[in-house]
Design a protein around this motif. Structure first.
Motif, PDB file in Angstrom:
ATOM      1  N   GLN A 172      11.129 -11.030 -16.268  1.00 31.05           N
ATOM      2  CA  GLN A 172       9.771 -10.978 -17.067  1.00 31.05           C
ATOM      3  C   GLN A 172       9.957 -10.119 -18.206  1.00 31.05           C
ATOM      4  N   ALA A 173       9.927 -10.739 -19.439  1.00 34.42           N
ATOM      5  CA  ALA A 173      10.002 -10.160 -21.053  1.00 34.42           C
ATOM      6  C   ALA A 173       8.573  -9.675 -21.229  1.00 34.42           C
ATOM      7  N   PRO A 174       8.639  -8.778 -22.162  1.00 36.14           N
ATOM      8  CA  PRO A 174       7.287  -8.110 -22.613  1.00 36.14           C
ATOM      9  C   PRO A 174       6.391  -9.312 -23.149  1.00 36.14           C
ATOM     10  N   GLY A 175       5.219  -9.437 -22.599  1.00 40.25           N
ATOM     11  CA  GLY A 175       4.273 -10.317 -23.062  1.00 40.25           C
ATOM     12  C   GLY A 175       4.543 -11.693 -22.427  1.00 40.25           C
ATOM     13  N   LYS A 176       5.197 -11.911 -21.682  1.00 37.70           N
ATOM     14  CA  LYS A 176       5.642 -12.965 -21.093  1.00 37.70           C
ATOM     15  C   LYS A 176       5.372 -12.994 -19.474  1.00 37.70           C
ATOM     16  N   GLU A 177       5.169 -14.384 -18.847  1.00 38.20           N
ATOM     17  CA  GLU A 177       4.932 -14.250 -17.451  1.00 38.20           C
ATOM     18  C   GLU A 177       6.210 -14.207 -16.773  1.00 38.20           C
ATOM     19  N   ARG A 178       6.302 -13.867 -15.683  1.00 36.70           N
ATOM     20  CA  ARG A 178       7.611 -13.792 -14.580  1.00 36.70           C
ATOM     21  C   ARG A 178       7.982 -15.339 -14.484  1.00 36.70           C
ATOM     22  N   GLU A 179       9.365 -15.220 -14.599  1.00 38.81           N
ATOM     23  CA  GLU A 179       9.820 -16.618 -14.368  1.00 38.81           C
ATOM     24  C   GLU A 179      11.020 -16.680 -13.629  1.00 38.81           C
ATOM     25  N   GLY A 180      11.294 -17.801 -12.508  1.00 36.64           N
ATOM     26  CA  GLY A 180      12.118 -17.894 -11.957  1.00 36.64           C
ATOM     27  C   GLY A 180      13.676 -18.085 -12.748  1.00 36.64           C
ATOM     28  N   VAL A 181      14.857 -17.329 -12.358  1.00 38.59           N
ATOM     29  CA  VAL A 181      15.935 -17.655 -12.893  1.00 38.59           C
ATOM     30  C   VAL A 181      16.811 -18.469 -12.069  1.00 38.59           C
ATOM     31  N   ALA A 182      17.040 -17.981 -10.717  1.00 38.89           N
ATOM     32  CA  ALA A 182      17.717 -18.322  -9.672  1.00 38.89           C
ATOM     33  C   ALA A 182      17.359 -18.256  -8.413  1.00 38.89           C
ATOM     34  N   THR A 183      17.388 -19.209  -7.427  1.00 39.36           N
ATOM     35  CA  THR A 183      17.299 -18.873  -6.107  1.00 39.36           C
ATOM     36  C   THR A 183      18.202 -19.458  -5.256  1.00 39.36           C
TER      37      THR A 183
ATOM     38  N   ASP B 292      16.372 -24.236 -15.989  1.00 37.35           N
ATOM     39  CA  ASP B 292      17.345 -24.969 -17.042  1.00 37.35           C
ATOM     40  C   ASP B 292      17.768 -23.984 -18.161  1.00 37.35           C
ATOM     41  N   SER B 293      17.336 -22.865 -18.386  1.00 36.33           N
ATOM     42  CA  SER B 293      17.682 -22.060 -19.607  1.00 36.33           C
ATOM     43  C   SER B 293      19.152 -21.226 -19.217  1.00 36.33           C
ATOM     44  N   VAL B 294      19.365 -21.069 -17.782  1.00 38.29           N
ATOM     45  CA  VAL B 294      20.543 -20.476 -17.467  1.00 38.29           C
ATOM     46  C   VAL B 294      21.529 -21.204 -16.745  1.00 38.29           C
ATOM     47  N   LYS B 295      21.152 -22.580 -16.683  1.00 38.17           N
ATOM     48  CA  LYS B 295      22.144 -23.460 -16.027  1.00 38.17           C
ATOM     49  C   LYS B 295      23.528 -23.343 -16.850  1.00 38.17           C
ATOM     50  N   GLY B 296      24.545 -23.302 -15.988  1.00 39.31           N
ATOM     51  CA  GLY B 296      25.935 -23.518 -16.636  1.00 39.31           C
ATOM     52  C   GLY B 296      26.272 -21.802 -17.151  1.00 39.31           C
ATOM     53  N   ARG B 297      25.409 -20.919 -17.093  1.00 41.42           N
ATOM     54  CA  ARG B 297      25.824 -19.358 -17.655  1.00 41.42           C
ATOM     55  C   ARG B 297      25.618 -18.555 -16.441  1.00 41.42           C
TER      56      ARG B 297
ATOM     57  N   GLY C 165      13.043 -24.050   0.558  1.00 40.77           N
ATOM     58  CA  GLY C 165      14.195 -24.674   0.102  1.00 40.77           C
ATOM     59  C   GLY C 165      14.169 -23.785  -1.553  1.00 40.77           C
ATOM     60  N   SER C 166      15.347 -23.729  -2.067  1.00 42.50           N
ATOM     61  CA  SER C 166      15.648 -23.060  -2.931  1.00 42.50           C
ATOM     62  C   SER C 166      14.695 -23.477  -4.511  1.00 42.50           C
ATOM     63  N   SER C 167      14.773 -24.761  -4.602  1.00 43.75           N
ATOM     64  CA  SER C 167      13.999 -25.323  -5.613  1.00 43.75           C
ATOM     65  C   SER C 167      12.566 -25.331  -5.583  1.00 43.75           C
ATOM     66  N   TYR C 168      12.035 -25.278  -4.486  1.00 43.77           N
ATOM     67  CA  TYR C 168      10.619 -24.934  -4.212  1.00 43.77           C
ATOM     68  C   TYR C 168      10.181 -23.779  -4.640  1.00 43.77           C
ATOM     69  N   PHE C 169      10.905 -22.623  -4.025  1.00 42.93           N
ATOM     70  CA  PHE C 169      10.665 -21.410  -4.390  1.00 42.93           C
ATOM     71  C   PHE C 169      10.892 -21.111  -5.840  1.00 42.93           C
ATOM     72  N   LEU C 170      11.683 -21.692  -6.606  1.00 40.78           N
ATOM     73  CA  LEU C 170      12.226 -21.232  -7.907  1.00 40.78           C
ATOM     74  C   LEU C 170      11.127 -20.974  -8.811  1.00 40.78           C
ATOM     75  N   VAL C 171      10.055 -21.920  -8.635  1.00 41.61           N
ATOM     76  CA  VAL C 171       8.951 -22.047  -9.511  1.00 41.61           C
ATOM     77  C   VAL C 171       7.702 -21.503  -8.942  1.00 41.61           C
ATOM     78  N   ARG C 172       7.928 -20.745  -7.785  1.00 45.27           N
ATOM     79  CA  ARG C 172       6.547 -20.230  -7.184  1.00 45.27           C
ATOM     80  C   ARG C 172       6.724 -18.521  -6.983  1.00 45.27           C
ATOM     81  N   PRO C 173       6.669 -18.010  -7.882  1.00 47.04           N
ATOM     82  CA  PRO C 173       7.114 -16.443  -7.595  1.00 47.04           C
ATOM     83  C   PRO C 173       6.194 -15.727  -6.813  1.00 47.04           C
ATOM     84  N   GLY C 174       4.867 -16.376  -6.870  1.00 42.85           N
ATOM     85  CA  GLY C 174       3.522 -15.829  -6.121  1.00 42.85           C
ATOM     86  C   GLY C 174       3.917 -15.950  -4.551  1.00 42.85           C
ATOM     87  N   ASP C 175       4.820 -16.637  -4.309  1.00 43.05           N
ATOM     88  CA  ASP C 175       5.005 -16.896  -2.497  1.00 43.05           C
ATOM     89  C   ASP C 175       5.986 -15.722  -2.268  1.00 43.05           C
TER      90      ASP C 175
END
Length: 127
Positions: A39-50, A61-66, A103-113
């Motif tokens: 979570q960056a200042p002023g932004k929502e919490r986002e999934g990076v990897a699961t 997508d922003s971190v794939k390959g890195r 599964g990992s893809s399901y939870f990547l976009v559901r931080p509230g879970d």
């Protein structure tokens, strides 16, 4: 009660690398998912990897390959290897745990879970 303690954050220049660690304790369920969120200042919490209990991984997508997520089961530790860092990776990074199927893809976009969270570790990348 699941407890998560992150470490490894810090400051790095663009193009550099950092490895985050998350020491976990108190979880006994065989089906679960663990992940890294940021979570960056002023932004929502986002999934990076699961990563789920079967070892399947998912990445933003922003971190794939890195970035690479992994876990050491005997040590009960979750890792996030971050390479080719960019200034836009600057954020507070959190480790999280949720029990159950999905599964990992399901939870990547559901931080509230996610039911359990660490205290966070700051990552700052300068250009």
């Amino acid at each position: 009660q699941v407890q998560l303690v992150e470490s490894g954050g810090g400051s790095e220049q663009a193009g550099g690398s950092l490895r985050l660690s998350c020491a976990a304790s108190g979880y006994t369920y065989s089906t679960y998912c663990m992940g890294w969120f940021r979570q960056a200042p002023g932004k929502e919490r986002e999934g990076v990897a699961t990563i789920d209990s079967d070892g399947y991984t998912s990445y933003a997508d922003s971190v794939k390959g890195r970035f690479t997520i992994s876990k050491d089961n005997p040590k009960n530790t979750l890792y996030l290897q971050m390479n080719s860092l960019k200034p836009e990776d600057t954020a507070m990074y959190y480790c999280a745990y949720v029990r159950g199927h999905g599964g990992s893809s399901y939870f990547l976009v559901r931080p509230g879970d996610f039911a359990s969270w660490g205290q966070g570790t700051q990552v700052t990348v300068s250009s």
